[in-house]
Write an enzyme that holds these catalytic residues in place. Structure first.
Site, PDB file in Angstrom:
ATOM      1  N   HIS A  82      -9.438 -11.631   7.052  1.00  0.00           N
ATOM      2  CA  HIS A  82      -8.478 -10.790   6.703  1.00  0.00           C
ATOM      3  C   HIS A  82      -8.383  -9.450   7.270  1.00  0.00           C
ATOM      4  O   HIS A  82      -7.487  -8.658   7.789  1.00  0.00           O
ATOM      5  CB  HIS A  82      -8.577 -10.570   5.114  1.00  0.00           C
ATOM      6  CG  HIS A  82      -7.916  -9.376   4.565  1.00  0.00           C
ATOM      7  ND1 HIS A  82      -6.347  -9.360   4.482  1.00  0.00           N
ATOM      8  CD2 HIS A  82      -8.350  -8.261   4.073  1.00  0.00           C
ATOM      9  CE1 HIS A  82      -5.873  -8.184   3.882  1.00  0.00           C
ATOM     10  NE2 HIS A  82      -7.037  -7.431   3.696  1.00  0.00           N
ATOM     11  N   ASP A 111      11.829   2.741  31.646  1.00  0.00           N
ATOM     12  CA  ASP A 111      11.102   1.853  30.932  1.00  0.00           C
ATOM     13  C   ASP A 111       9.646   2.357  30.939  1.00  0.00           C
ATOM     14  O   ASP A 111       9.455   3.329  31.401  1.00  0.00           O
ATOM     15  CB  ASP A 111      11.095   0.398  32.060  1.00  0.00           C
ATOM     16  CG  ASP A 111      10.711  -0.685  31.161  1.00  0.00           C
ATOM     17  OD1 ASP A 111       9.734  -0.870  30.434  1.00  0.00           O
ATOM     18  OD2 ASP A 111      11.489  -1.795  31.086  1.00  0.00           O
ATOM     19  N   SER A 174      -6.012  -5.984  26.400  1.00  0.00           N
ATOM     20  CA  SER A 174      -4.796  -5.959  26.172  1.00  0.00           C
ATOM     21  C   SER A 174      -4.443  -4.439  25.468  1.00  0.00           C
ATOM     22  O   SER A 174      -3.565  -3.984  26.157  1.00  0.00           O
ATOM     23  CB  SER A 174      -4.347  -6.646  24.943  1.00  0.00           C
ATOM     24  OG  SER A 174      -3.046  -6.525  24.392  1.00  0.00           O
ATOM     25  N   HIS A 258     -15.308   4.084  13.780  1.00  0.00           N
ATOM     26  CA  HIS A 258     -14.721   5.468  13.381  1.00  0.00           C
ATOM     27  C   HIS A 258     -13.395   5.980  14.184  1.00  0.00           C
ATOM     28  O   HIS A 258     -12.249   6.255  13.483  1.00  0.00           O
ATOM     29  CB  HIS A 258     -15.663   6.740  13.025  1.00  0.00           C
ATOM     30  CG  HIS A 258     -14.747   7.353  12.002  1.00  0.00           C
ATOM     31  ND1 HIS A 258     -14.959   7.347  10.861  1.00  0.00           N
ATOM     32  CD2 HIS A 258     -13.955   8.506  12.375  1.00  0.00           C
ATOM     33  CE1 HIS A 258     -13.986   8.024  10.185  1.00  0.00           C
ATOM     34  NE2 HIS A 258     -13.356   8.937  11.269  1.00  0.00           N
ATOM     35  N   GLU A 260     -11.341   4.117  15.835  1.00  0.00           N
ATOM     36  CA  GLU A 260     -10.591   2.855  15.315  1.00  0.00           C
ATOM     37  C   GLU A 260      -9.677   3.418  14.304  1.00  0.00           C
ATOM     38  O   GLU A 260      -8.525   3.272  14.171  1.00  0.00           O
ATOM     39  CB  GLU A 260     -11.389   1.754  15.260  1.00  0.00           C
ATOM     40  CG  GLU A 260     -10.329   0.701  14.717  1.00  0.00           C
ATOM     41  CD  GLU A 260      -9.456   0.156  15.704  1.00  0.00           C
ATOM     42  OE1 GLU A 260      -9.322   0.356  16.717  1.00  0.00           O
ATOM     43  OE2 GLU A 260      -8.451  -0.530  15.337  1.00  0.00           O
ATOM     44  N   SER A 273       6.128  12.483  11.030  1.00  0.00           N
ATOM     45  CA  SER A 273       6.546  13.698  11.660  1.00  0.00           C
ATOM     46  C   SER A 273       7.854  13.706  12.129  1.00  0.00           C
ATOM     47  O   SER A 273       8.388  14.485  12.497  1.00  0.00           O
ATOM     48  CB  SER A 273       5.536  14.185  12.521  1.00  0.00           C
ATOM     49  OG  SER A 273       4.249  14.425  12.223  1.00  0.00           O
ATOM     50  N   HIS A 307     -21.624   8.267   9.188  1.00  0.00           N
ATOM     51  CA  HIS A 307     -21.084   8.210   7.675  1.00  0.00           C
ATOM     52  C   HIS A 307     -20.922   6.932   7.337  1.00  0.00           C
ATOM     53  O   HIS A 307     -20.923   6.878   5.950  1.00  0.00           O
ATOM     54  CB  HIS A 307     -19.991   9.367   7.366  1.00  0.00           C
ATOM     55  CG  HIS A 307     -18.638   8.892   8.055  1.00  0.00           C
ATOM     56  ND1 HIS A 307     -17.725   9.665   8.349  1.00  0.00           N
ATOM     57  CD2 HIS A 307     -18.344   7.771   8.536  1.00  0.00           C
ATOM     58  CE1 HIS A 307     -16.378   9.023   8.794  1.00  0.00           C
ATOM     59  NE2 HIS A 307     -16.986   7.705   8.882  1.00  0.00           N
ATOM     60  N   HIS A 308     -20.794   6.022   7.983  1.00  0.00           N
ATOM     61  CA  HIS A 308     -20.830   4.337   7.461  1.00  0.00           C
ATOM     62  C   HIS A 308     -22.313   4.094   7.242  1.00  0.00           C
ATOM     63  O   HIS A 308     -22.578   2.927   6.768  1.00  0.00           O
ATOM     64  CB  HIS A 308     -20.067   3.568   8.540  1.00  0.00           C
ATOM     65  CG  HIS A 308     -18.741   4.106   8.886  1.00  0.00           C
ATOM     66  ND1 HIS A 308     -17.857   3.006   9.415  1.00  0.00           N
ATOM     67  CD2 HIS A 308     -18.323   5.221   8.892  1.00  0.00           C
ATOM     68  CE1 HIS A 308     -16.802   3.842   9.593  1.00  0.00           C
ATOM     69  NE2 HIS A 308     -16.853   5.037   9.412  1.00  0.00           N
ATOM     70  N   THR A 333      -6.248  17.698   9.140  1.00  0.00           N
ATOM     71  CA  THR A 333      -5.578  16.579   8.331  1.00  0.00           C
ATOM     72  C   THR A 333      -4.923  17.376   7.215  1.00  0.00           C
ATOM     73  O   THR A 333      -3.472  17.160   7.171  1.00  0.00           O
ATOM     74  CB  THR A 333      -6.481  15.637   7.485  1.00  0.00           C
ATOM     75  OG1 THR A 333      -7.360  14.809   8.541  1.00  0.00           O
ATOM     76  CG2 THR A 333      -5.474  14.241   7.070  1.00  0.00           C
ATOM     77  N   LYS A 336      -1.656  18.892   8.743  1.00  0.00           N
ATOM     78  CA  LYS A 336      -0.547  18.374   8.863  1.00  0.00           C
ATOM     79  C   LYS A 336       0.145  17.979   7.496  1.00  0.00           C
ATOM     80  O   LYS A 336       1.211  18.194   7.250  1.00  0.00           O
ATOM     81  CB  LYS A 336      -1.057  16.681   9.176  1.00  0.00           C
ATOM     82  CG  LYS A 336      -1.180  16.815  10.896  1.00  0.00           C
ATOM     83  CD  LYS A 336      -1.928  15.517  11.061  1.00  0.00           C
ATOM     84  CE  LYS A 336      -2.024  15.364  12.710  1.00  0.00           C
ATOM     85  NZ  LYS A 336      -0.790  15.221  13.241  1.00  0.00           N
ATOM     86  N   ARG A 455     -18.645  -4.967  -2.884  1.00  0.00           N
ATOM     87  CA  ARG A 455     -17.644  -5.552  -2.486  1.00  0.00           C
ATOM     88  C   ARG A 455     -18.295  -6.743  -1.495  1.00  0.00           C
ATOM     89  O   ARG A 455     -19.387  -7.214  -1.565  1.00  0.00           O
ATOM     90  CB  ARG A 455     -16.932  -4.550  -1.135  1.00  0.00           C
ATOM     91  CG  ARG A 455     -18.147  -4.155  -0.065  1.00  0.00           C
ATOM     92  CD  ARG A 455     -17.671  -3.138   0.982  1.00  0.00           C
ATOM     93  NE  ARG A 455     -16.567  -3.799   1.805  1.00  0.00           N
ATOM     94  CZ  ARG A 455     -16.540  -3.020   3.117  1.00  0.00           C
ATOM     95  NH1 ARG A 455     -17.118  -1.923   3.281  1.00  0.00           N
ATOM     96  NH2 ARG A 455     -15.701  -3.658   3.877  1.00  0.00           N
TER      97      ARG A 455
HETATM   98 CU   CU1 Z   1     -15.491   6.452   9.492  1.00  0.00          CU
END
Ligand code: CU1
Length: 530
Positions: A82, A111, A174, A258, A260, A273, A307-308, A333, A336, A455
């Site tokens: 998933h 293009d 890709s 992160h 990502e 925006s 932090h993970h 953030t 924004k 989890r």
């Molecule tokens: Cu993170």
């Protein structure tokens, strides 16, 4: 919009032979950014359905305590697949589809810069998807080490892990080719007069995202290659018995992982925006600060990865550094979110489906941002590490964030893409069903996590039963709601009232470019409003 000039620019190879490929060959050989954008979007939606069915499999098992449907190994493979399918198959390709459609149109290019490589970037994806999905039918079943493929589990599992590693390599190639294409197109092919600081925000966010992708996809490739050599070539990168360390895998993976998450949200910020100014009928507030905030988030995303990993055993200085660095990301953030709200302030707003999804995005994504801040607080994270609180947090960011922005952008640009208006009734129904079922699914997970439900488990103690039942009902409803989206899009592609050139009334070109120099004083009555 520019299809005539486009055919002249890139169609001459076929014209020489007097024919254009038709049917399937047209799609296999196309170098047209619009065709390729469409294929990315169809591919992404297909994978969204596959990933969604796996989510149903997960929620069906968790609807009641006890073991109902799947054995634990199969359940773990569902959560793993998933995650992999939604991240690499649905969200990322969907944003690349938007990039293909919109970037050339928004910067006035005929293009993408490398039109043939663009074709190859897309057609690698179905190959990777087939490798991923066939792993369900291999001896031992699909990989079951979580989408993070944590070692040592990923080193020990069956041959489906090799398929997954190969699929990740292909998807990485890709992404890198797509990113090079996007960067070169933006830097080299802008219409005369369009300076970088005049580019629409969506183009800016993708430019920065493309650099992030080029920086971190090789890191992921390195991580899974080390798993591969540990599995088959006698190395011990992650095997303590051979002198390796499983924590090394977490460092390398999260150094990809992160950035990502920002790869999956920055283009969403770009879409929002574009939409907010159109439906507020005012220029975007704080254009330059939006660009700098996007760049700051991207840079900070490289220095927060551990932090993970607050529970792996880190020196106190490391814990504090990663905690404070992570909290720092809330600043750009926040800029924004402030700018979006300031854009709406005293605007003459209307709430067509794209705006509903955009406003829904700001409200619900911001909740995901706040729970992210809570997870960043190291002493709290140690309590909620690996619980459903984290699951709730990142689904608020990825579903109400990335996915809702994709829906907003789809409704927003469908009239430009198809020439037809979609059904506003279906769009609004889709929005309300989605946002209600989304919250029914994921809000209770905060409570489950705070109460300690871990989890990635197929069974749980009976005190968690009620909230899990509610979450499962929400998930079934959310999945069904997406049929409304499918119907709305297919109906719009097939026909419907003709879209006008302006599409959104009173928006005076706001939907394409953001005016620069700095907008008219936005706390005054905007010039666009009579
Ligand atoms: Cu993170």
């Amino acid at each position: 919009m520019s299809s005539i000039s486009h055919d002249h620019a890139h169609g001459h190879g076929h014209d020489d032979h007097g024919h254009h490929p038709t049917g399937l060959m047209r799609w296999i050989t196309t170098t047209n950014h619009k065709d390729i954008g469409t294929m990315y979007l169809i591919f992404a939606f297909t994978m969204f359905i596959v990933g969604g069915l796996l989510a149903w499999g997960i929620r069906a098992e968790l609807m009641y305590p006890g073991m109902q449907l799947w054995d634990p190994e199969r359940f773990n493979s569902f959560t793993t697949m998933h995650g992999l399918i939604m991240v690499f198959g649905a969200i990322m390709p969907a944003f690349v589809g938007f990039a293909n459609w919109q970037i050339p149109l928004m910067i006035g290019a005929s293009d993408m810069a490398f039109a043939r490589m663009n074709n190859w970037s897309f057609w690698l994806l179905p190959v990777a998807a087939i490798l991923l999905v066939t792993s369900f039918f291999l001896p031992g079943g699909a990989p079951a080490a979580g989408w993070t493929l944590y070692a040592p589990l990923s080193v020990q599992q069956g041959m489906s892990m090799d398929f997954t590693i190969f699929a990740i390599h292909i998807m990485g190639a890709s992404s890198i080719m797509g990113s090079i294409n996007i960067i070169v197109t933006i830097l080299n092919m802008r219409a005369p007069g369009m300076t970088l600081m005049k580019m629409p925000l969506f183009v800016w966010t993708w430019l920065i995202t493309a650099y992030l992708l080029i920086a971190v996809m090789p890191v992921l490739a390195g991580a899974v290659t080390m798993i591969l050599t540990d599995r088959h070539f006698g190395t011990s990168f992650f095997n303590a018995a051979g002198g390796g360390d499983p924590v090394l895998y977490q460092h390398v993976f999260c150094f990809f992982g992160h950035p990502e998450v920002y790869i999956m949200i920055l283009p969403a910020f770009g879409i929002i925006s574009q939409i907010i100014p159109t439906f507020a009928r005012k220029p975007l507030f704080g254009y330059a600060s939006m660009v700098y905030a996007t760049a700051s988030i991207a840079i900070l995303s490289f220095i927060v990865w551990a932090h993970h990993m607050f529970v792996v055993g880190m020196p106190a200085a490391g814990l504090l550094f990663f905690m404070y660095a992570t909290m720092l990301i809330a600043v750009p953030t926040g800029v924004k979110v402030f700018n979006w709200v300031a854009t709406m302030w005293r605007g003459s707003m209307t709430f067509e489906t794209p705006m509903l999804f955009a406003v829904g995005f700001i409200f619900v994504f911001t909740m995901g941002g706040f729970t992210g801040l809570i997870c960043a607080i190291m002493p709290i994270d140690i309590q909620i590490q690996d619980t459903y609180y984290v699951v709730a947090h990142f689904h608020y960011v990825l579903v109400a964030g990335s996915l809702f922005a994709l829906f907003a952008g789809t409704y927003y640009w469908l009239p430009k893409w198809t020439g037809h208006m979609y059904s506003e009734t279906l769009g609004k129904l889709h929005f309300w069903a989605s946002i209600i079922f989304f919250n029914i699914t994921f809000f209770p997970m905060h409570f489950l996590g705070l109460a300690g439900m871990p989890r990635r488990i197929p069974d749980y103690a009976t005190q968690f039963a009620d909230f899990n039942f509610i979450a499962s009902i929400g998930a079934f409803g959310f999945g069904l709601s997406q049929l409304i989206f499918l119907i709305a899009v297919v109906k719009c592609a097939k026909g419907g009232p003709k879209a006008t050139a302006q599409v959104w009334e009173g928006a005076d070109g706001l939907e394409w470019t953001v005016p620069s120099p700095a907008p008219y004083h936005t706390f005054e009555e905007p010039p666009h409003v009579k």
